[in-house]
Design a protein around this motif. Structure first.
Motif, PDB file in Angstrom:
ATOM      1  N   GLY A   1       4.736   6.751  -1.553  1.00  0.00           N
ATOM      2  CA  GLY A   1       4.288   7.138  -3.349  1.00  0.00           C
ATOM      3  C   GLY A   1       4.675   7.824  -3.078  1.00  0.00           C
ATOM      4  O   GLY A   1       4.676   8.782  -4.297  1.00  0.00           O
TER       5      GLY A   1
ATOM      6  N   PRO B   1       5.939   9.398 -10.140  1.00  0.00           N
ATOM      7  CA  PRO B   1       5.653   8.030 -11.658  1.00  0.00           C
ATOM      8  C   PRO B   1       3.845   8.191 -11.098  1.00  0.00           C
ATOM      9  O   PRO B   1       4.153   7.430 -12.314  1.00  0.00           O
ATOM     10  N   SER B   2       3.747   8.554 -10.362  1.00  0.00           N
ATOM     11  CA  SER B   2       2.101   8.238 -11.137  1.00  0.00           C
ATOM     12  C   SER B   2       1.898   9.296 -12.420  1.00  0.00           C
ATOM     13  O   SER B   2       0.620   8.920 -12.664  1.00  0.00           O
TER      14      SER B   2
ATOM     15  N   GLN C   1       4.115   3.866 -18.219  1.00  0.00           N
ATOM     16  CA  GLN C   1       4.296   2.748 -16.956  1.00  0.00           C
ATOM     17  C   GLN C   1       4.816   1.566 -17.232  1.00  0.00           C
ATOM     18  O   GLN C   1       5.632   0.745 -17.206  1.00  0.00           O
TER      19      GLN C   1
ATOM     20  N   CYS D   1       7.339  -0.363 -14.655  1.00  0.00           N
ATOM     21  CA  CYS D   1       6.722   0.423 -13.117  1.00  0.00           C
ATOM     22  C   CYS D   1       5.590   0.703 -13.625  1.00  0.00           C
ATOM     23  O   CYS D   1       4.790   1.717 -14.166  1.00  0.00           O
TER      24      CYS D   1
ATOM     25  N   ILE E   1       2.194   1.779 -11.473  1.00  0.00           N
ATOM     26  CA  ILE E   1       2.100   2.977 -10.592  1.00  0.00           C
ATOM     27  C   ILE E   1       0.656   1.548 -10.041  1.00  0.00           C
ATOM     28  O   ILE E   1       0.000   0.907 -10.574  1.00  0.00           O
TER      29      ILE E   1
ATOM     30  N   TYR F   1       5.348   0.193  -7.660  1.00  0.00           N
ATOM     31  CA  TYR F   1       5.807   1.083  -7.033  1.00  0.00           C
ATOM     32  C   TYR F   1       4.101   1.969  -6.513  1.00  0.00           C
ATOM     33  O   TYR F   1       3.404   1.898  -7.634  1.00  0.00           O
TER      34      TYR F   1
ATOM     35  N   GLU G   1       0.874   4.420  -5.490  1.00  0.00           N
ATOM     36  CA  GLU G   1      -0.103   5.332  -5.624  1.00  0.00           C
ATOM     37  C   GLU G   1       0.750   6.248  -4.269  1.00  0.00           C
ATOM     38  O   GLU G   1       0.702   6.418  -3.254  1.00  0.00           O
TER      39      GLU G   1
END
Length: 480
Positions: free
Chosen positions: A327, A438-439, A446, A451, A453, A457, A459
């Motif tokens: 993550g 990105p989280s 998102q 993407c 999460i 991808y 967390e």
């Protein structure tokens, strides 16, 4: 001496015909005593019980130098089995052998093997000639003025820099043809074992062998070295020399690297990038010396006060680290890189090692073993040294209270996320604002950037701030 007397050159991790110290002196031996030269490569079953990407690259490199040697009428003779048994068979088949020349290993398994075989061969009446070849200066050559070994790189490097450097050992390959001898018909079993290893090789390597190594070194020194100091820490820039696999296999001699660098210095003048590059050669020597002085450091911490640390044993987390599913994008992209190409950028090696030991609180030995299996440039001394540095357990290591922040490392050394996106296609459309974390995107963002999460991808598997405090507390608990 009769024409039938034989000099053996025992090749191992010195897979080249040029600037090869043992081969150079074997030729001197052959000239002086009117002997022929026999090239030998030993296949040790214990070293090939598993077959990783490292083996794939290494044996393809052996194949390349064996083909070269064949062209110069000095064919490789493959012997196999336990070292002593293999050489006993060699002496039985070629009783005219009078001397064995090899470039020694100063650390680990190789050190024990070389000590044992030197004694055994001498007992058999064979002259043994051993050389420091894999490093500019051997483990015992760089000492403090009052004796003893250095434990910190900076004073070591000052001393290293002050010493005269060995010259290149020019091997006359045309002359070599006069001395080569062929007993391969007696060693068909070894040849078959080598071919069996080659059949296990599944990768396509575009840059194998001595010719590629020289070309890559020249390209780096004439096109990249000036910017090396400023750009070497940025994995997206491809600013490093990429010669470490050649040094590991001995396709390039460190002497050749050093003197080629000095030629460039004379041509272009002093350059910070060149100086930094030369210091990397010294780091190889330094870590070789450290492993020599601390022969148990592959299995135990050099700093004794940290030998009782109770490391985290969470195998699920370890799997996430190995697979690039932590993550943390820079960590995951780096692990994808090593898994895909068998190599990892040096800055990223530090980042992922720090993450495993400080964010996951996991044993550095687990990471060191993983690198051993997955790096084509795996050098035990440098790898162990690097892992113990990152884990704060080694010599001249990063202090335990200085913990790499993976997000800050990512922002600093891959600011636009170019490297991250190269290896993590799920983040391909994530903007720079979120590429390092990105989280932090909203659900709408998102969706917008493709993407999700937790789905596309992961967390973050840990909270870095929390784990930093735990890491410091873990080390403080082991302070005396």
């Amino acid at each position: 001496m009769s024409q039938s007397d034989v000099v053996v050159v025992w090749f191992r991790q010195d897979l080249r015909l040029q600037d090869h110290k043992a081969l150079y002196y074997a030729m001197k031996d052959a000239e002086q005593h009117n002997r022929s030269i026999m090239a030998v490569f030993h296949i040790h079953p214990a070293l090939n019980e598993s077959f990783t990407v490292r083996h794939d690259y290494f044996f393809r490199t052996v194949e390349d130098v064996a083909q070269q040697a064949q062209e110069y009428k000095i064919p490789f003779h493959f012997i196999e089995g336990d070292t002593e048994d293999a050489f006993r068979h060699l002496l039985e088949k070629v009783p005219a052998i009078k001397s064995v020349h090899f470039n020694l290993d100063e650390v680990g398994f190789g050190r024990k093997r070389d000590e044992h075989m030197t004694h055994w061969l001498e007992t058999e009446g064979i002259q043994v000639h051993r050389y420091v070849d894999a490093h500019i200066h051997g483990a015992e050559e760089v000492e403090k003025p009052d004796g003893g070994f250095y434990s910190v790189f900076t004073p070591y490097y000052r001393r290293w820099s002050s010493l005269d450097k060995p010259a290149v050992f020019n091997v006359d390959k045309q002359k070599l043809q006069q001395y080569g001898t062929d007993f391969t018909k007696h060693f068909q079993g070894g040849s078959e074992s080598f071919q069996n290893l080659i059949q296990k090789c599944t990768r396509e390597w575009n840059h194998i062998g001595e010719k590629s190594a020289i070309q890559r070194l020249a390209y780096f020194l004439h096109n990249k070295v000036k910017a090396y100091e400023e750009e070497r820490d940025f994995p997206a820039k491809r600013a490093t020399s990429m010669i470490s696999p050649y040094l590991k296999c001995g396709v390039l001699s460190p002497r050749t690297v050093y003197h080629k660098a000095m030629e460039v210095q004379q041509e272009y003048g002093e350059a910070k990038g060149l100086e930094t590059f030369v210091s990397e050669i010294a780091w190889r020597d330094f870590y070789n010396m450290i492993y020599y002085v601390h022969p148990n450091c592959k299995d135990e911490e050099i700093s004794s006060k940290y030998q009782q640390i109770d490391w985290n044993q969470d195998e699920e987390l370890f799997e996430k680290w190995k697979n690039g599913e932590t993550g943390f994008p820079i960590v995951d992209a780096a692990m994808k890189q090593i898994n895909e190409i068998g190599w990892m950028h040096n800055r990223l090696r530090m980042v992922v090692a720090s993450f495993l030991t400080k964010d996951y609180l996991m044993d550095w030995r687990k990471g060191e073993r993983y690198f051993q299996d997955h790096l084509i440039d795996y050098d035990p001394a440098s790898n162990i040294g690097g892992w113990q540095w990152a884990a704060s357990t080694g010599t001249d290591a990063v202090p335990y209270f200085r913990v790499f922040n993976p997000t800050r490392q990512s922002e600093r050394f891959d600011p636009d996320g170019e490297f991250i996106k190269r290896y993590l296609p799920a983040l391909k459309h994530v903007p720079k604002k979120y590429i390092h974390e990105p989280s932090k995107m909203t659900e709408a963002e998102q969706e917008k950037y493709g993407c999700i999460i937790g789905k596309d991808y992961p967390e973050p598997t840990v909270d870095h701030k929390v784990m930093r405090k735990k890491a410091i507390a873990m080390f403080e608990g082991n302070e005396e």
